[in-house]
Design an enzyme around this catalytic site. Sequence first.
Site, PDB file in Angstrom:
ATOM      1  N   GLU A  64     -45.235 -42.041 -22.127  1.00 26.05           N
ATOM      2  CA  GLU A  64     -44.058 -40.979 -22.556  1.00 26.05           C
ATOM      3  C   GLU A  64     -42.837 -41.568 -22.612  1.00 26.05           C
ATOM      4  O   GLU A  64     -42.127 -41.433 -23.521  1.00 26.05           O
ATOM      5  CB  GLU A  64     -44.014 -39.891 -21.734  1.00 26.05           C
ATOM      6  CG  GLU A  64     -43.009 -38.728 -21.967  1.00 26.05           C
ATOM      7  CD  GLU A  64     -42.974 -37.697 -20.988  1.00 26.05           C
ATOM      8  OE1 GLU A  64     -43.738 -37.428 -20.128  1.00 26.05           O
ATOM      9  OE2 GLU A  64     -42.095 -36.430 -21.143  1.00 26.05           O
TER      10      GLU A  64
ATOM     11  N   SER B 215     -35.700 -37.319 -14.908  1.00 27.39           N
ATOM     12  CA  SER B 215     -34.410 -37.519 -15.039  1.00 27.39           C
ATOM     13  C   SER B 215     -33.918 -39.123 -15.151  1.00 27.39           C
ATOM     14  O   SER B 215     -34.423 -39.899 -14.367  1.00 27.39           O
ATOM     15  CB  SER B 215     -33.352 -36.803 -14.385  1.00 27.39           C
ATOM     16  OG  SER B 215     -33.553 -37.303 -12.826  1.00 27.39           O
TER      17      SER B 215
HETATM   18  C1  FAD Z   1     -35.965 -29.887 -23.172  1.00 26.34           C
HETATM   19  C2  FAD Z   1     -36.562 -30.237 -21.820  1.00 26.34           C
HETATM   20  C3  FAD Z   1     -38.351 -30.172 -22.206  1.00 26.34           C
HETATM   21  C4  FAD Z   1     -39.191 -30.347 -21.272  1.00 26.34           C
HETATM   22  N1  FAD Z   1     -40.608 -30.534 -21.652  1.00 26.34           N
HETATM   23  C5  FAD Z   1     -41.375 -30.552 -20.542  1.00 26.34           C
HETATM   24  C6  FAD Z   1     -42.918 -30.567 -21.017  1.00 26.34           C
HETATM   25  O1  FAD Z   1     -43.379 -30.371 -22.153  1.00 26.34           O
HETATM   26  N2  FAD Z   1     -43.628 -30.438 -19.923  1.00 26.34           N
HETATM   27  C7  FAD Z   1     -43.289 -30.710 -18.544  1.00 26.34           C
HETATM   28  O2  FAD Z   1     -44.210 -30.737 -17.974  1.00 26.34           O
HETATM   29  N3  FAD Z   1     -41.744 -30.778 -18.252  1.00 26.34           N
HETATM   30  C8  FAD Z   1     -41.205 -30.736 -19.138  1.00 26.34           C
HETATM   31  N4  FAD Z   1     -39.704 -30.706 -18.982  1.00 26.34           N
HETATM   32  C9  FAD Z   1     -39.305 -31.006 -17.565  1.00 26.34           C
HETATM   33  C10 FAD Z   1     -38.732 -32.305 -17.088  1.00 26.34           C
HETATM   34  O3  FAD Z   1     -39.668 -33.150 -16.941  1.00 26.34           O
HETATM   35  C11 FAD Z   1     -37.818 -31.994 -15.724  1.00 26.34           C
HETATM   36  O4  FAD Z   1     -36.864 -31.031 -16.225  1.00 26.34           O
HETATM   37  C12 FAD Z   1     -37.251 -32.956 -15.184  1.00 26.34           C
HETATM   38  O5  FAD Z   1     -38.531 -33.736 -14.854  1.00 26.34           O
HETATM   39  C13 FAD Z   1     -36.286 -32.883 -14.013  1.00 26.34           C
HETATM   40  O6  FAD Z   1     -36.985 -31.996 -12.874  1.00 26.34           O
HETATM   41  P1  FAD Z   1     -36.118 -30.639 -12.575  1.00 26.34           P
HETATM   42  O7  FAD Z   1     -35.820 -29.809 -14.021  1.00 26.34           O
HETATM   43  O8  FAD Z   1     -36.976 -29.565 -11.674  1.00 26.34           O
HETATM   44  O9  FAD Z   1     -34.793 -31.191 -11.985  1.00 26.34           O
HETATM   45  P2  FAD Z   1     -34.529 -31.646 -10.459  1.00 26.34           P
HETATM   46  O10 FAD Z   1     -35.908 -32.307 -10.014  1.00 26.34           O
HETATM   47  O11 FAD Z   1     -34.418 -30.366  -9.747  1.00 26.34           O
HETATM   48  O12 FAD Z   1     -33.391 -32.467 -10.584  1.00 26.34           O
HETATM   49  C14 FAD Z   1     -32.049 -31.967 -10.451  1.00 26.34           C
HETATM   50  C15 FAD Z   1     -31.029 -32.952 -10.785  1.00 26.34           C
HETATM   51  O13 FAD Z   1     -31.040 -33.703  -9.401  1.00 26.34           O
HETATM   52  C16 FAD Z   1     -31.270 -35.035  -9.628  1.00 26.34           C
HETATM   53  N5  FAD Z   1     -32.282 -35.656  -8.802  1.00 26.34           N
HETATM   54  C17 FAD Z   1     -33.429 -35.219  -8.480  1.00 26.34           C
HETATM   55  N6  FAD Z   1     -34.097 -35.927  -7.312  1.00 26.34           N
HETATM   56  C18 FAD Z   1     -33.173 -37.236  -7.281  1.00 26.34           C
HETATM   57  C19 FAD Z   1     -33.490 -38.198  -6.729  1.00 26.34           C
HETATM   58  N7  FAD Z   1     -34.449 -38.616  -5.751  1.00 26.34           N
HETATM   59  N8  FAD Z   1     -32.023 -39.208  -6.813  1.00 26.34           N
HETATM   60  C20 FAD Z   1     -31.359 -38.801  -7.673  1.00 26.34           C
HETATM   61  N9  FAD Z   1     -31.053 -38.050  -8.167  1.00 26.34           N
HETATM   62  C21 FAD Z   1     -32.156 -36.729  -8.240  1.00 26.34           C
HETATM   63  C22 FAD Z   1     -31.778 -35.167 -10.942  1.00 26.34           C
HETATM   64  O14 FAD Z   1     -31.634 -36.312 -11.772  1.00 26.34           O
HETATM   65  C23 FAD Z   1     -31.123 -33.890 -11.734  1.00 26.34           C
HETATM   66  O15 FAD Z   1     -29.894 -34.215 -12.163  1.00 26.34           O
HETATM   67  C24 FAD Z   1     -38.641 -30.750 -19.690  1.00 26.34           C
HETATM   68  C25 FAD Z   1     -37.437 -30.456 -19.675  1.00 26.34           C
HETATM   69  C26 FAD Z   1     -36.397 -30.207 -20.700  1.00 26.34           C
HETATM   70  C27 FAD Z   1     -35.061 -30.192 -20.262  1.00 26.34           C
END
Ligand code: FAD
Length: 303
Positions: A155, A289
């Site tokens: 991916e 991210s």
């Molecule tokens: C448009 C879009 C499409 C998507 N499509 C899919 C899909 O089809 N299927 C699917 O399963 N998922 C999908 N996702 C989900 C995506 O994989 C997650 O949004 C992503 O992994 C981040 O997780 P979260 O949103 O829970 O953010 P969080 O994990 O809550 O993170 C919030 C913030 O904290 C930071 N952060 C978290 N942990 C750490 C760390 N250890 N060190 C430094 N910084 C940290 C992150 O960088 C981010 O800025 C999609 C997301 C988007 C925005």
Amino acid sequence: MPFGPVMVAPVIMAFGSPEQQKRFLPGIASGEVWWSQGYSEPGSGSDLASLKTRAERKGDKYIVNGQKTWTTLAQYGEWIFCLVRTSTEGKPQTGISFLLIDMKSPGVTVRPIVMLDGEPEVNEVFFDNVEVPAENLIGEENKGWTYAKHLLSHERTNIADVNRAKRELERLKRIARSEGVYEDQRFRDEIAKLEVDVVALEMLVLRVLSAEKSGKNPLDIAGLLKIKGSEIQQRYAELMMLAGGPFSLPFIREAMDAGYRGEYVGAAYPAPLAANFFNMRKTTIYGGSNEVQRNIVSQTVLG
Ligand SMILES: Cc1cc2nc3c(=O)[nH]c(=O)nc-3n(C[C@H](O)[C@H](O)[C@H](O)COP(=O)(O)OP(=O)(O)OC[C@H]3O[C@@H](n4cnc5c(N)ncnc54)[C@H](O)[C@@H]3O)c2cc1C
């Protein structure tokens, strides 16, 4: 759409049974079956291993309960590959399985989430006592984390999206020329810097692909491709919007369609550049991210 050919197909090819390969791969190859990705959950994004959607084995079925979120274009999904919890023993990673679920099964509900650009590109997907035949389990129960990581490296390589970057670079030049900002030395510098980065990214992708062919394991640096590729996508979206100026603002739904060549007063094809700019905010978040990718690359590549 990448979810079939680029994501689940490599997993089925590497870890699926011959029956699963025979059943699922032709529909992916022909593009007839639309797949969705059920990894993320509320509270389990970056910390994916904490996922809670449960699959309980009852005879020759799994009963699935829980919720996925941010599921891209799941409103069209016919099948979804899901990470589900099959055990709570030991480390969180060791109790996860990889299950293929027919989205037409009773108990599956898809609810849209409207994004900044006004489009319902992502969804919440709910599973309420969904019955899934046990034959839809990929590989072994509780080994799903290994398969999930295999998929994620593909991916992330795909998210680099070099071909799109090259096409969008040309589009940026067209817009800049038609708007007159191409004459501005500073603006041209920005385009040149972007072009250098696109060429460098292409070289990096080719190096990864040739190393993979020769049996090395270059996918460790897939995170690096994802970081560079997503930053490039955000930069060209921003430069196009700047070049389009006020013509970037109107949101014309049909302009999102491939090959759209609408007529506008003033600029050539600028709409919907502002909407696109907002949409591209996602690229540094999805697929893991960029902050988290930097952690992974620093641990696995730099040591
Ligand atoms: C448009 C879009 C499409 C998507 N499509 C899919 C899909 O089809 N299927 C699917 O399963 N998922 C999908 N996702 C989900 C995506 O994989 C997650 O949004 C992503 O992994 C981040 O997780 P979260 O949103 O829970 O953010 P969080 O994990 O809550 O993170 C919030 C913030 O904290 C930071 N952060 C978290 N942990 C750490 C760390 N250890 N060190 C430094 N910084 C940290 C992150 O960088 C981010 O800025 C999609 C997301 C988007 C925005």
